[in-house]
Design a protein around this motif. Sequence first.
Motif, PDB file in Angstrom:
ATOM      1  N   GLN A 101      11.760  21.064  47.076  1.00  0.00           N
ATOM      2  CA  GLN A 101      12.906  20.388  47.667  1.00  0.00           C
ATOM      3  C   GLN A 101      13.599  21.315  48.673  1.00  0.00           C
ATOM      4  O   GLN A 101      13.950  20.904  49.787  1.00  0.00           O
ATOM      5  CB  GLN A 101      13.894  19.973  46.573  1.00  0.00           C
ATOM      6  CG  GLN A 101      13.368  18.921  45.609  1.00  0.00           C
ATOM      7  CD  GLN A 101      14.314  18.703  44.438  1.00  0.00           C
ATOM      8  OE1 GLN A 101      15.530  18.709  44.596  1.00  0.00           O
ATOM      9  NE2 GLN A 101      13.747  18.520  43.249  1.00  0.00           N
ATOM     10  N   ALA A 102      13.801  22.577  48.258  1.00  0.00           N
ATOM     11  CA  ALA A 102      14.456  23.551  49.136  1.00  0.00           C
ATOM     12  C   ALA A 102      13.616  23.787  50.387  1.00  0.00           C
ATOM     13  O   ALA A 102      14.148  23.844  51.502  1.00  0.00           O
ATOM     14  CB  ALA A 102      14.675  24.863  48.379  1.00  0.00           C
ATOM     15  N   LYS A 103      12.306  23.896  50.227  1.00  0.00           N
ATOM     16  CA  LYS A 103      11.416  24.134  51.366  1.00  0.00           C
ATOM     17  C   LYS A 103      11.483  22.970  52.346  1.00  0.00           C
ATOM     18  O   LYS A 103      11.557  23.171  53.566  1.00  0.00           O
ATOM     19  CB  LYS A 103       9.984  24.344  50.881  1.00  0.00           C
ATOM     20  CG  LYS A 103       9.000  24.653  51.996  1.00  0.00           C
ATOM     21  CD  LYS A 103       7.615  24.917  51.444  1.00  0.00           C
ATOM     22  CE  LYS A 103       6.633  25.224  52.570  1.00  0.00           C
ATOM     23  NZ  LYS A 103       5.251  25.472  52.050  1.00  0.00           N
ATOM     24  N   TRP A 123      24.327  13.975  47.532  1.00  0.00           N
ATOM     25  CA  TRP A 123      23.145  14.582  46.917  1.00  0.00           C
ATOM     26  C   TRP A 123      22.575  13.617  45.876  1.00  0.00           C
ATOM     27  O   TRP A 123      23.282  13.188  44.969  1.00  0.00           O
ATOM     28  CB  TRP A 123      23.504  15.909  46.270  1.00  0.00           C
ATOM     29  CG  TRP A 123      22.339  16.637  45.653  1.00  0.00           C
ATOM     30  CD1 TRP A 123      22.190  16.976  44.337  1.00  0.00           C
ATOM     31  CD2 TRP A 123      21.180  17.131  46.330  1.00  0.00           C
ATOM     32  NE1 TRP A 123      21.013  17.644  44.151  1.00  0.00           N
ATOM     33  CE2 TRP A 123      20.356  17.751  45.349  1.00  0.00           C
ATOM     34  CE3 TRP A 123      20.745  17.097  47.652  1.00  0.00           C
ATOM     35  CZ2 TRP A 123      19.129  18.340  45.668  1.00  0.00           C
ATOM     36  CZ3 TRP A 123      19.520  17.689  47.973  1.00  0.00           C
ATOM     37  CH2 TRP A 123      18.734  18.297  46.986  1.00  0.00           C
ATOM     38  N   PRO A 124      21.287  13.247  45.978  1.00  0.00           N
ATOM     39  CA  PRO A 124      20.728  12.221  45.084  1.00  0.00           C
ATOM     40  C   PRO A 124      20.461  12.739  43.679  1.00  0.00           C
ATOM     41  O   PRO A 124      20.162  13.923  43.480  1.00  0.00           O
ATOM     42  CB  PRO A 124      19.414  11.835  45.780  1.00  0.00           C
ATOM     43  CG  PRO A 124      19.010  13.092  46.498  1.00  0.00           C
ATOM     44  CD  PRO A 124      20.304  13.713  46.978  1.00  0.00           C
ATOM     45  N   GLY A 125      20.565  11.850  42.723  1.00  0.00           N
ATOM     46  CA  GLY A 125      20.207  12.197  41.352  1.00  0.00           C
ATOM     47  C   GLY A 125      18.694  12.298  41.221  1.00  0.00           C
ATOM     48  O   GLY A 125      17.946  11.740  42.035  1.00  0.00           O
ATOM     49  N   PRO A 126      18.212  13.011  40.201  1.00  0.00           N
ATOM     50  CA  PRO A 126      16.762  13.162  40.031  1.00  0.00           C
ATOM     51  C   PRO A 126      16.107  11.852  39.594  1.00  0.00           C
ATOM     52  O   PRO A 126      16.725  11.037  38.905  1.00  0.00           O
ATOM     53  CB  PRO A 126      16.652  14.217  38.929  1.00  0.00           C
ATOM     54  CG  PRO A 126      17.919  14.077  38.144  1.00  0.00           C
ATOM     55  CD  PRO A 126      18.978  13.708  39.143  1.00  0.00           C
ATOM     56  N   VAL A 127      14.852  11.681  40.016  1.00  0.00           N
ATOM     57  CA  VAL A 127      14.106  10.499  39.563  1.00  0.00           C
ATOM     58  C   VAL A 127      13.541  10.731  38.165  1.00  0.00           C
ATOM     59  O   VAL A 127      13.260   9.785  37.431  1.00  0.00           O
ATOM     60  CB  VAL A 127      12.977  10.127  40.544  1.00  0.00           C
ATOM     61  CG1 VAL A 127      13.563   9.641  41.845  1.00  0.00           C
ATOM     62  CG2 VAL A 127      12.035  11.312  40.780  1.00  0.00           C
ATOM     63  N   GLN A 144      14.025  10.442  49.044  1.00  0.00           N
ATOM     64  CA  GLN A 144      15.404  10.774  48.685  1.00  0.00           C
ATOM     65  C   GLN A 144      15.937  11.919  49.538  1.00  0.00           C
ATOM     66  O   GLN A 144      17.075  11.893  50.009  1.00  0.00           O
ATOM     67  CB  GLN A 144      15.487  11.171  47.211  1.00  0.00           C
ATOM     68  CG  GLN A 144      15.468  10.035  46.208  1.00  0.00           C
ATOM     69  CD  GLN A 144      15.636  10.572  44.794  1.00  0.00           C
ATOM     70  OE1 GLN A 144      14.799  11.347  44.311  1.00  0.00           O
ATOM     71  NE2 GLN A 144      16.707  10.173  44.132  1.00  0.00           N
ATOM     72  N   LEU A 145      15.100  12.941  49.725  1.00  0.00           N
ATOM     73  CA  LEU A 145      15.519  14.124  50.474  1.00  0.00           C
ATOM     74  C   LEU A 145      15.665  13.809  51.953  1.00  0.00           C
ATOM     75  O   LEU A 145      16.604  14.293  52.610  1.00  0.00           O
ATOM     76  CB  LEU A 145      14.520  15.263  50.259  1.00  0.00           C
ATOM     77  CG  LEU A 145      14.372  15.721  48.798  1.00  0.00           C
ATOM     78  CD1 LEU A 145      13.212  16.689  48.667  1.00  0.00           C
ATOM     79  CD2 LEU A 145      15.650  16.354  48.284  1.00  0.00           C
ATOM     80  N   TRP A 146      14.772  13.010  52.512  1.00  0.00           N
ATOM     81  CA  TRP A 146      14.907  12.607  53.917  1.00  0.00           C
ATOM     82  C   TRP A 146      16.198  11.825  54.118  1.00  0.00           C
ATOM     83  O   TRP A 146      16.929  12.054  55.084  1.00  0.00           O
ATOM     84  CB  TRP A 146      13.704  11.757  54.344  1.00  0.00           C
ATOM     85  CG  TRP A 146      12.400  12.491  54.343  1.00  0.00           C
ATOM     86  CD1 TRP A 146      12.212  13.839  54.461  1.00  0.00           C
ATOM     87  CD2 TRP A 146      11.099  11.923  54.198  1.00  0.00           C
ATOM     88  NE1 TRP A 146      10.865  14.144  54.394  1.00  0.00           N
ATOM     89  CE2 TRP A 146      10.168  12.994  54.242  1.00  0.00           C
ATOM     90  CE3 TRP A 146      10.616  10.620  54.035  1.00  0.00           C
ATOM     91  CZ2 TRP A 146       8.790  12.786  54.138  1.00  0.00           C
ATOM     92  CZ3 TRP A 146       9.248  10.415  53.936  1.00  0.00           C
ATOM     93  CH2 TRP A 146       8.349  11.487  53.985  1.00  0.00           C
ATOM     94  N   ASP A 147      16.475  10.890  53.197  1.00  0.00           N
ATOM     95  CA  ASP A 147      17.688  10.079  53.308  1.00  0.00           C
ATOM     96  C   ASP A 147      18.937  10.951  53.196  1.00  0.00           C
ATOM     97  O   ASP A 147      19.916  10.762  53.937  1.00  0.00           O
ATOM     98  CB  ASP A 147      17.717   8.997  52.221  1.00  0.00           C
ATOM     99  CG  ASP A 147      16.665   7.926  52.438  1.00  0.00           C
ATOM    100  OD1 ASP A 147      16.117   7.836  53.562  1.00  0.00           O
ATOM    101  OD2 ASP A 147      16.370   7.189  51.473  1.00  0.00           O
ATOM    102  N   TYR A 148      18.909  11.909  52.250  1.00  0.00           N
ATOM    103  CA  TYR A 148      20.053  12.809  52.090  1.00  0.00           C
ATOM    104  C   TYR A 148      20.268  13.617  53.367  1.00  0.00           C
ATOM    105  O   TYR A 148      21.402  13.729  53.864  1.00  0.00           O
ATOM    106  CB  TYR A 148      19.840  13.756  50.911  1.00  0.00           C
ATOM    107  CG  TYR A 148      20.789  14.929  50.949  1.00  0.00           C
ATOM    108  CD1 TYR A 148      22.138  14.762  50.642  1.00  0.00           C
ATOM    109  CD2 TYR A 148      20.340  16.190  51.344  1.00  0.00           C
ATOM    110  CE1 TYR A 148      23.027  15.827  50.730  1.00  0.00           C
ATOM    111  CE2 TYR A 148      21.229  17.256  51.427  1.00  0.00           C
ATOM    112  CZ  TYR A 148      22.556  17.070  51.119  1.00  0.00           C
ATOM    113  OH  TYR A 148      23.435  18.131  51.206  1.00  0.00           O
TER     114      TYR A 148
END
Length: 215
Positions: A101-103, A123-127, A144-148
């Motif tokens: 996620q960080a990368k 920040w999204p919750g985990p799936v 999720q990360l792209w949307d965030y």
Amino acid sequence: MVPTTINGESAPLMQIIDGRRYGSRKDLIEHTGYSRATLANLWKDRDDNDHPAAHEIDGIMHWDLDEWDRWYADFQRKRRNEAKEIDRSGDPDEELPPSAQAKLLGLPRNMISQYRKNPPKGWPGPVRTEPHPKGVTEFRTRQQLWDYHDTANRIGTAGRPVASKPDPRVQIAVDALATHPGRTVGDIATALADEHGQSVHTWKRILTEARKHLK
């Protein structure tokens, strides 16, 4: 130089040399509000992030605080610029662990762990989560990360000010005061500093603010 005490340990106060302020790691915690772990990781990655050099004073590492402030502002600016372009390859539904996620987001390796304690807006919750010896691993999808990322980079654009969000530490302090009504503020501040990072002095200040919410 007059010593002070933090967590029962003697610690030097900020040094003034030739009109410039030099602070120890403990001073930096007070100066910036960041946890010891965050500052330690910034220092550890100094070969990559050009962190200012340390100056040894009385056998203790110190940093020029004005130089550190200028460096950190530039570091944040570079991170924002780099964050405009992120990795958009791969399966949108792929579930990524924190390091990935960080990368993807171009963040320091430890930042996702910091987000668990103090998540930024949106920040999204985990799936899903998986247990490990020190807690749980949180998985999020690429989508999720792209949307965030896209949402976070729209905040404050077009000249609109970004609304300040409540300090989550105040609610932590409120809960601690309600749970331990018989304990002193010093004891509670020490416990919160041990659990969440930052100094006892910082938590005493937050506890003072939290008391207003108990009235």
